[in-house]
Structures are given as C-alpha cells and as structure tokens.
Design a protein around this motif. Structure first.
Motif, PDB file in Angstrom:
ATOM      1  N   LEU A   1       0.824  -1.202   0.000  1.00 32.56           N
ATOM      2  CA  LEU A   1       0.000   0.000   0.000  1.00 32.56           C
ATOM      3  C   LEU A   1       0.862   1.257   0.000  1.00 32.56           C
ATOM      4  O   LEU A   1       1.938   1.283   0.594  1.00 32.56           O
ATOM      5  CB  LEU A   1      -0.879   0.040   1.246  1.00 32.56           C
ATOM      6  N   ASP A   2       0.372   2.288  -0.641  1.00 29.78           N
ATOM      7  CA  ASP A   2       0.987   3.602  -0.502  1.00 29.78           C
ATOM      8  C   ASP A   2       0.545   4.221   0.820  1.00 29.78           C
ATOM      9  O   ASP A   2      -0.543   3.940   1.323  1.00 29.78           O
ATOM     10  CB  ASP A   2       0.551   4.516  -1.652  1.00 29.78           C
ATOM     11  N   ASN A   3       1.392   5.063   1.365  1.00 26.90           N
ATOM     12  CA  ASN A   3       1.010   5.857   2.529  1.00 26.90           C
ATOM     13  C   ASN A   3       1.532   7.280   2.299  1.00 26.90           C
ATOM     14  O   ASN A   3       1.859   7.645   1.170  1.00 26.90           O
ATOM     15  CB  ASN A   3       1.526   5.229   3.830  1.00 26.90           C
ATOM     16  N   HIS A   4       1.625   8.080   3.347  1.00 25.60           N
ATOM     17  CA  HIS A   4       2.025   9.469   3.132  1.00 25.60           C
ATOM     18  C   HIS A   4       3.528   9.629   2.944  1.00 25.60           C
ATOM     19  O   HIS A   4       4.002  10.719   2.635  1.00 25.60           O
ATOM     20  CB  HIS A   4       1.534  10.351   4.284  1.00 25.60           C
ATOM     21  N   VAL A   5       4.276   8.538   3.105  1.00 22.44           N
ATOM     22  CA  VAL A   5       5.731   8.607   2.951  1.00 22.44           C
ATOM     23  C   VAL A   5       6.194   7.845   1.711  1.00 22.44           C
ATOM     24  O   VAL A   5       6.951   8.364   0.895  1.00 22.44           O
ATOM     25  CB  VAL A   5       6.443   8.052   4.205  1.00 22.44           C
ATOM     26  N   PHE A   6       5.726   6.615   1.587  1.00 15.19           N
ATOM     27  CA  PHE A   6       6.097   5.799   0.428  1.00 15.19           C
ATOM     28  C   PHE A   6       4.910   5.710  -0.526  1.00 15.19           C
ATOM     29  O   PHE A   6       3.855   5.198  -0.170  1.00 15.19           O
ATOM     30  CB  PHE A   6       6.509   4.391   0.869  1.00 15.19           C
TER      31      PHE A   6
ATOM     32  N   GLU B   1      13.685   4.343   6.444  1.00 13.33           N
ATOM     33  CA  GLU B   1      13.454   3.146   7.250  1.00 13.33           C
ATOM     34  C   GLU B   1      14.155   3.257   8.606  1.00 13.33           C
ATOM     35  O   GLU B   1      13.607   2.869   9.637  1.00 13.33           O
ATOM     36  CB  GLU B   1      13.956   1.912   6.505  1.00 13.33           C
ATOM     37  N   LYS B   2      15.359   3.816   8.609  1.00 10.05           N
ATOM     38  CA  LYS B   2      16.096   3.982   9.865  1.00 10.05           C
ATOM     39  C   LYS B   2      15.369   4.943  10.805  1.00 10.05           C
ATOM     40  O   LYS B   2      15.519   4.865  12.023  1.00 10.05           O
ATOM     41  CB  LYS B   2      17.506   4.484   9.573  1.00 10.05           C
ATOM     42  N   GLN B   3      14.560   5.847  10.220  1.00 12.30           N
ATOM     43  CA  GLN B   3      13.778   6.793  11.020  1.00 12.30           C
ATOM     44  C   GLN B   3      12.446   6.182  11.480  1.00 12.30           C
ATOM     45  O   GLN B   3      11.647   6.843  12.137  1.00 12.30           O
ATOM     46  CB  GLN B   3      13.493   8.054  10.200  1.00 12.30           C
ATOM     47  N   GLY B   4      12.223   4.929  11.110  1.00 11.46           N
ATOM     48  CA  GLY B   4      10.987   4.263  11.507  1.00 11.46           C
ATOM     49  C   GLY B   4       9.856   4.428  10.510  1.00 11.46           C
ATOM     50  O   GLY B   4       8.697   4.142  10.823  1.00 11.46           O
ATOM     51  N   GLN B   5      10.180   4.888   9.280  1.00 13.68           N
ATOM     52  CA  GLN B   5       9.176   5.042   8.234  1.00 13.68           C
ATOM     53  C   GLN B   5       9.258   3.829   7.307  1.00 13.68           C
ATOM     54  O   GLN B   5      10.323   3.509   6.792  1.00 13.68           O
ATOM     55  CB  GLN B   5       9.426   6.317   7.429  1.00 13.68           C
ATOM     56  N   PHE B   6       8.123   3.159   7.108  1.00 12.21           N
ATOM     57  CA  PHE B   6       8.111   1.947   6.299  1.00 12.21           C
ATOM     58  C   PHE B   6       6.980   1.991   5.277  1.00 12.21           C
ATOM     59  O   PHE B   6       6.039   2.772   5.404  1.00 12.21           O
ATOM     60  CB  PHE B   6       7.911   0.709   7.189  1.00 12.21           C
ATOM     61  N   ARG B   7       7.090   1.130   4.288  1.00 10.35           N
ATOM     62  CA  ARG B   7       5.936   0.852   3.439  1.00 10.35           C
ATOM     63  C   ARG B   7       4.960  -0.012   4.236  1.00 10.35           C
ATOM     64  O   ARG B   7       5.293  -0.507   5.304  1.00 10.35           O
ATOM     65  CB  ARG B   7       6.382   0.101   2.182  1.00 10.35           C
ATOM     66  N   GLU B   8       3.764  -0.188   3.715  1.00 12.21           N
ATOM     67  CA  GLU B   8       2.759  -0.993   4.386  1.00 12.21           C
ATOM     68  C   GLU B   8       2.272  -2.089   3.445  1.00 12.21           C
ATOM     69  O   GLU B   8       2.256  -1.915   2.224  1.00 12.21           O
ATOM     70  CB  GLU B   8       1.581  -0.130   4.828  1.00 12.21           C
TER      71      GLU B   8
END
Length: 256
Positions: free
Chosen positions: A30-35, A100-107
C-alpha cells in the motif's frame, strides 16, 4: 501418444494454477504518506504550488534521478525552473533506507486478487457519512467517506484508468476498469488533485488522488462507487467492515 500429451497438459495446468495461487497470495503493498508508487517507482508526490524548496533542491534531497523525474512527469523546459503542480519524485536507494532507519516503512496487507480494499487508510478522523440508497429524493450511488482534505486515495484493485479529471457533480474524479474482477468499475469522486491519467495501469493500493471537496460536495470526503455494467452496487458488500480498517504490516524497503 495421448497419455504423454495428457501428462504435459496436466503439468502445464498445475503450473499455471500454482502461479495463479502465488499471485493471489502475494501481499499487496500500500501507498502511505511517505512511500508512494507511480509507474513501478517508489517515491513521493510533492505539490510545487506550495513547496518552498525548488525542484532542483528536492531532487538532490531525495536522491532522485533527474532523467526519471523529467520522464515520469513529462516535464517541460519551462517547468524545470518553477513547476506549479504535483510532481512525482522517485527516491534514491540511500534516501529510502534513511527513511526506514527513522521508523518510516511501506505498508502491506494480505488481499486476494479478486478482492477490493478500502480506498482510504482509516483512522480516528475518518468515518462513513452516507451509504448507498435513497437520499434527498434521489439515489446516492456509493459510499461517502469523510476524511481530511489532501488525504491519499488508493486504487481498490488492479485496473486501467478510464477517466481522470473533472466530471460534473463528482468534481475531480478517477474511474478504474477492473478487467480481472468480472469487469467491475470503481469510481472515486470529489478529489482535490488527480495523480493518474486515462490509460494508466494502476495496482491495488496505489495512490491515485488526494481527497478534497470538488464538485457537488458539502465537505472533504471520498465518494466511492462499485459498478457492474453501469449498475450501482453496494461497495460494502465487497469489503471488510469499515471499522476494522486495513490491518497493515510494516515492509522493509529492501523487499518488493
């Protein structure tokens, strides 16, 4: 002779079925607000009407390939200096890893190929405000999902974009044809910005628009329809209860 031929056909059939089952059981990203995803690139849509940094600065920040940016957005020479629209900037590998190191991931979610997903990522601020049926002496043809303006709108299934743009009372609209799902169509209305164009092939969970309040609308929301040969069907019959939302899991940028 026939036994050999039969054995070959059996092997081919089993292989084809196994490949189909694998496709059915693969996770949906899924897309989110980051990826976000566009034409098989992972990156992000940026509104250069409001973005304070220049395009050149954002390309450098995200590690984007300049030629990819030009090609993906059909960027003119004039726009390179001062674009005034949404542009898609693909992430460079190092920048994606830093997220990803900042805790932002794809879903990702588990969803079979012949199932729809909700076109929004439900949270405490989203709710269904109107369902299909009679409303104000007319037929309300879909489900209205109240959601903050410029939230992401997702394709409910794989398909081909048929309409992308202004469409009467629907405002800025996307209509997708799902040839692998009994030739259903889905419609997404009242968006502030449409990110795809007619003819684009989209994947389930891909961002296709930002929500809004265009057309005949009393507040920011997504009007979502499911149609079969222009017969309006109840979208909720094809989806998990809205209150359950989408049970997503985090996915590393190294996976695809």
């Amino acid at each position: 002779m026939f036994s050999v031929l039969g054995a070959i056909l059996l092997v081919v059939s089993v292989s084809a079925f196994a490949a189909y089952q694998k496709k059915r059981n693969e996770p949906v990203y899924l897309d989110n607000h980051v990826f976000q995803r566009y034409q098989n690139y992972w990156g992000v849509w940026i509104n250069f009407k409001t973005e304070r940094k220049t395009l050149e600065e954002k390309v450098a920040e995200l590690g984007s390939d300049w030629e990819d940016v030009i090609a993906l957005n059909a960027l003119s020479e004039k726009e390179k200096n001062a674009p005034k629209r949404f542009l898609f900037l693909p992430y460079g590998a190092e920048y994606a890893e830093s997220l990803e190191k900042q805790g932002q991931f794809r879903e990702a979610i588990e969803s079979q190929i012949d199932q729809f997903i909700w076109p929004v990522l439900p949270n405490s601020r989203t709710k269904i405000t109107s369902r299909i049926g009679r409303r104000w002496n007319s037929l309300h043809t879909g489900v209205d999902i109240a959601i903050p303006r410029e939230s992401i709108v997702l394709a409910a299934a794989d398909g081909v974009v048929e309409i992308a743009g202004r469409s009467g009372d629907y405002g800025n609209t996307v209509k997708i044809y799902h040839n692998e799902m009994n030739h259903f169509h889905t419609v997404y209305g009242h968006n502030t910005e449409v990110l795809v164009k007619a003819g684009d092939i989209v994947k389930k969970g891909q961002i296709i628009a930002f929500s809004g309040n265009t057309g005949k609308s009393t507040g920011p929301h997504v009007h979502f329809e499911v149609r079969y040969h222009n017969v309006y069907l109840n979208p909720e019959n094809f989806l998990s209860p809205f209150e359950e939302g989408l049970n997503t899991s985090a996915v590393s940028v190294a996976k695809n």
